[in-house]
Design an enzyme around this catalytic site. Structure first.
Site, short mmCIF file in Angstrom:
data_model
loop_
_atom_site.label_atom_id
_atom_site.label_comp_id
_atom_site.label_asym_id
_atom_site.label_seq_id
_atom_site.Cartn_x
_atom_site.Cartn_y
_atom_site.Cartn_z
CB THR A 121 -0.91 -0.02 1.25
OG1 THR A 121 -1.69 -1.22 1.20
CG2 THR A 121 -1.83 1.19 1.29
CE LYS A 203 -5.25 -1.81 1.01
NZ LYS A 203 -4.19 -2.72 1.22
CG ASN A 207 -7.64 -0.58 3.88
OD1 ASN A 207 -8.41 -1.47 3.51
ND2 ASN A 207 -6.37 -0.81 4.14
CB CYS A 259 -4.35 -2.66 7.08
SG CYS A 259 -3.32 -4.06 6.68
C1 UGA Z 1 -8.02 -4.75 6.04
C2 UGA Z 1 -8.97 -4.71 4.84
O1 UGA Z 1 -10.24 -5.27 5.20
C3 UGA Z 1 -8.40 -5.48 3.64
O2 UGA Z 1 -9.27 -5.36 2.53
C4 UGA Z 1 -7.03 -4.88 3.31
O3 UGA Z 1 -6.41 -5.59 2.25
C5 UGA Z 1 -6.13 -4.96 4.52
O4 UGA Z 1 -6.75 -4.24 5.62
C6 UGA Z 1 -4.82 -4.32 4.17
O5 UGA Z 1 -4.81 -3.11 3.90
O6 UGA Z 1 -3.82 -5.04 4.06
P1 UGA Z 1 -7.45 -6.55 7.95
O7 UGA Z 1 -6.51 -5.53 8.52
O8 UGA Z 1 -6.99 -7.95 7.82
O9 UGA Z 1 -7.91 -6.10 6.47
O10 UGA Z 1 -8.72 -6.54 8.91
P2 UGA Z 1 -10.30 -6.31 8.78
O11 UGA Z 1 -10.99 -7.59 8.73
O12 UGA Z 1 -10.62 -5.32 7.73
O13 UGA Z 1 -10.58 -5.64 10.21
C7 UGA Z 1 -9.94 -4.41 10.58
C8 UGA Z 1 -10.34 -3.99 11.97
O14 UGA Z 1 -11.69 -3.52 11.97
C9 UGA Z 1 -10.30 -5.11 13.02
O15 UGA Z 1 -9.74 -4.59 14.21
C10 UGA Z 1 -11.75 -5.48 13.24
O16 UGA Z 1 -12.00 -5.98 14.52
C11 UGA Z 1 -12.42 -4.12 13.04
N1 UGA Z 1 -13.83 -4.19 12.63
C12 UGA Z 1 -14.19 -4.78 11.47
C13 UGA Z 1 -14.80 -3.63 13.47
O17 UGA Z 1 -14.51 -3.07 14.53
N2 UGA Z 1 -16.11 -3.69 13.06
C14 UGA Z 1 -16.49 -4.27 11.90
O18 UGA Z 1 -17.71 -4.27 11.61
C15 UGA Z 1 -15.51 -4.84 11.08
#
Ligand code: UGA
Length: 431
Positions: A121, A203, A207, A259
């Site tokens: 990114t 990207k 996010n 991220c």
């Molecule tokens: C995120 C993005 O979803 C990916 O598409 C992206 O490729 C990635 O970052 C990156 O830039 O590399 P990730 O960091 O694995 O992926 O995690 P997510 O599943 O997106 O969750 C991020 C945070 O949001 C977590 O702490 C999760 O607990 C929180 N979250 C998620 C909430 O508090 N509420 C929600 O409804 C969803």
């Protein structure tokens, strides 16, 4: 195709193993000799579902190799994917030193035509900066650049690799676009072709938008508590509207990980640097930071102080399904309560080793979720691991001194717990 993947983190390994599975031969390069040595003998350096099995399969098939020496593998590569980290620098802007170190190394060894795809990114203008560096090294004619941002999630990295929502290809060169497209043959997903800057920005925008949804629902949850509404009902109504979508509307401790915090902060800063005050993102960040404090205050208020009180903490990872504790809200909550004198006994299915390094020594790690509850005055749920929903709450009640649950992720069944005699505190339940 012969591929080189630079960087063996979540993105690098998912791409390396994924492309190997699709039939390509992949050489993975990393500067961390310990990581390379581990991978070389088939051991994963982190927890990621499905990867140990695919790693073994691909190694047995001879389709993936690991090395610390880029120069030894770049000579036969037709394409390279750069998947190194771009962590925040001291000023909060993305630190591109790992990226430039990797691409300068590629330039140093390059003596043939190479398709170079940037998966990391990176801020707008990075592809242009890379082009200048290759030109300055006298290798501009040899390299074809593409900005191919990655959207996979930790915990689902392989599933997202094989079934992404889209493949974004940033390049103005039709031949480069076709080459990247053909590399992705076998991956059924819409292709979006655009210029480098648009791909780079898309990207961050993706996010930042997801983070905005999370902060939005956290604000609504706070309002629910004040006006006597139930955030789950509000979530259902919002989620049923396809223009809004049901995903990423889970309130609680806010977003963490390597991220979202980094990318939202970077986009906010990059916008500012280009003369645009992106006020919305400032608020998204502020709301997110406040969620952790709010949760801590809720616990402290309900218990009338935490000094000398024993608390069970379920979850250390930044989200369920991973062992990653980077920017984990769970750790921040534990640190804050520990600093106020609480005795914390924590459990996580995957993140204990990483968390133990990041937390004060006095935080105790329990071997199971139920053991963490022994003698505790309250249970705090800090990560949304699905297995926490499967634990017997009759047993939990017997182990706790007080049947009290603070559900920082809204993953438990409040009504069922209340029926069992628990005091239940979630996020966004005013009634
Ligand atoms: C995120 C993005 O979803 C990916 O598409 C992206 O490729 C990635 O970052 C990156 O830039 O590399 P990730 O960091 O694995 O992926 O995690 P997510 O599943 O997106 O969750 C991020 C945070 O949001 C977590 O702490 C999760 O607990 C929180 N979250 C998620 C909430 O508090 N509420 C929600 O409804 C969803």
């Amino acid at each position: 195709m012969n591929l080189v993947v630079v960087g063996c983190g979540y993105v690098g390994l998912a791409n390396a193993l994924g492309f190997a599975k699709l039939g390509h031969r992949v050489a993975c390069v990393d500067v961390d000799a310990g990581k390379v040595a581990k991978l070389d003998v088939g051991k994963m350096p982190f927890f990621e579902p499905g990867m140990p099995e695919l790693l073994r399969q691909m190694q047995e098939a001879g389709r993936v190799v690991f090395t610390g020496d880029l120069g030894s593998v770049i000579g036969t590569a037709e394409a390279a994917l750069v998947c190194v980290g771009t962590p925040p620098g001291e000023d909060g802007a993305p630190d591109l030193s790992q990226l430039f170190a990797a691409t300068d190394e590629v330039a140093r060894h390059l003596s043939h035509q190479l398709l170079l795809m940037v998966k990391s990114t990176v801020p707008c203008g990075t592809a242009a900066a890379l082009r200048e560096r290759f030109d300055a090294a006298g290798k501009g004619d040899l390299v074809r650049l593409a900005s191919v941002p990655e959207f996979l999630r930790e915990g689902r990295a392989l599933a997202d690799f094989f079934r992404p929502d889209r493949v974004v290809v940033g390049s103005d060169d039709g031949e480069v676009r076709a080459q990247v497209d053909s590399l992705h043959a076998g991956i059924e997903a819409p292709r979006f072709f655009m210029g480098h800057e648009s791909a780079e920005l898309a990207k961050y925008a993706a996010n930042a938008f997801l983070a905005t949804k999370i902060s939005f629902i956290n604000e609504i949850a706070d309002l629910c508590e004040r006006v006597g509404a139930d955030v789950r009902d509000v979530e259902d109504v919002l989620g049923s509207d396809p223009r809004i979508g049901a995903a990423f509307l889970q309130p609680g401790l806010g977003y963490g990980g390597s991220c979202f915090p980094k990318d939202v902060g970077a986009l906010h800063r990059l916008a500012g640097a280009s003369g645009h005050d992106f006020r919305l993102l400032g608020a998204v960040i502020e709301v997110n930071n406040r969620q952790r404090e709010r949760f801590v205050q809720k616990v402290v208020r309900a218990l009338g102080g935490v000094k000398g009180r024993r608390l069970a903490a379920w979850g250390l990872a930044f989200k369920g399904g991973t062992g990653d504790v980077r920017q984990s809200a769970a750790l921040d909550v534990i640190r804050a309560l520990y600093a106020q004198g609480a005795e914390i006994v924590a459990y996580d299915p995957q993140a204990i080793p990483a968390a133990a390094e990041a937390l004060p020594d006095g935080v105790i790690m329990a071997p199971t979720a139920v053991d963490a509850c022994d003698g505790a005055e309250a249970l705090l749920v800090l990560t949304d691991w699905p297995e926490f929903q499967e634990v017997s709450f009759d047993v939990v009640r017997d182990r706790l001194v007080e049947p009290r649950v603070f559900d920082g992720r809204n993953i438990l069944d409040a009504a069922a717990l209340r029926k069992r005699g628990f005091q239940y505190y979630g996020t966004g339940f005013g009634a």
